[in-house]
Design an enzyme around this catalytic site. Structure first.
Site, PDB file in Angstrom:
ATOM      1  CB  CYS A  67       0.476   1.623   4.163  1.00 46.60           C
ATOM      2  SG  CYS A  67      -1.273   1.205   4.118  1.00 46.60           S
ATOM      3  CB  CYS A 101      -0.894  -0.045   1.239  1.00 46.43           C
ATOM      4  SG  CYS A 101      -1.757   1.483   1.593  1.00 46.43           S
TER       5      CYS A 101
END
Length: 170
Positions: free
Chosen positions: A94, A91
């Site tokens: 993230c 991600c």
């Protein structure tokens, strides 16, 4: 990001020697190879190569790893609120949050403990708290979910969000 470059060579028609229209197998031994024009430097293309964005390398951050027999034990034994970051290694947002969480953890070390949970490795925990977007942050207080929010944000905004949640819901 994958980048593929192909070079095209433009040959003048006079440089090419085509075989005659009535080519016989016996004539193949007499066929001469093509003469290629010398390669010219491609100045415009080489300038474009330098304009490509450089890959940003993020520094490795040494996290303080503590082992608990269960996530519930971690929540129960902590004497302050816990900010849990549910993330995945693939991600992008993230990964953006890694240095942000490091900064938040450093600035708020006396108010909140920051924990990261990889949703790919700990799917049961992610399913229990219905994690559907990444990154998802849940603040736990006294072992129970206290506040929840999703999405990447800068450190000052995350700190403000945490402080507001802790003030309002005391």
């Amino acid at each position: 990001m994958a980048v593929c470059f192909t070079a095209a060579l433009v040959l003048p028609a006079a440089e090419l020697r085509y075989p005659p229209a009535s080519l016989r197998p016996s004539d193949l031994s007499a066929f001469r190879p093509l003469r290629l024009a010398p390669l010219r430097p491609l100045a415009a293309r080489s300038q474009r190569l330098t304009l490509l964005p450089q890959r940003r390398v993020l520094p490795r951050i040494q996290a303080k790893k503590e082992t608990f027999s269960s996530f519930d034990e971690l929540l129960e034994k902590c004497d302050m609120p816990v900010l849990v970051d549910f993330y995945a290694t693939w991600c992008g947002p993230c990964q953006f949050m890694v240095p942000v969480l490091e900064e938040v953890s450093e600035k708020m070390k006396d108010k909140i403990q920051v924990v990261k949970i990889d949703t790919e490795k700990y799917t049961t925990i992610a399913n229990r708290y219905k994690i559907e977007a990444l990154p998802t942050f849940i603040i736990f207080k006294d072992g129970k979910p206290f506040d929840r929010f999703e999405g990447a944000m800068p450190a000052n905004q995350l700190i403000q969000r945490i402080e507001d949640a802790l003030k309002v819901k005391k």
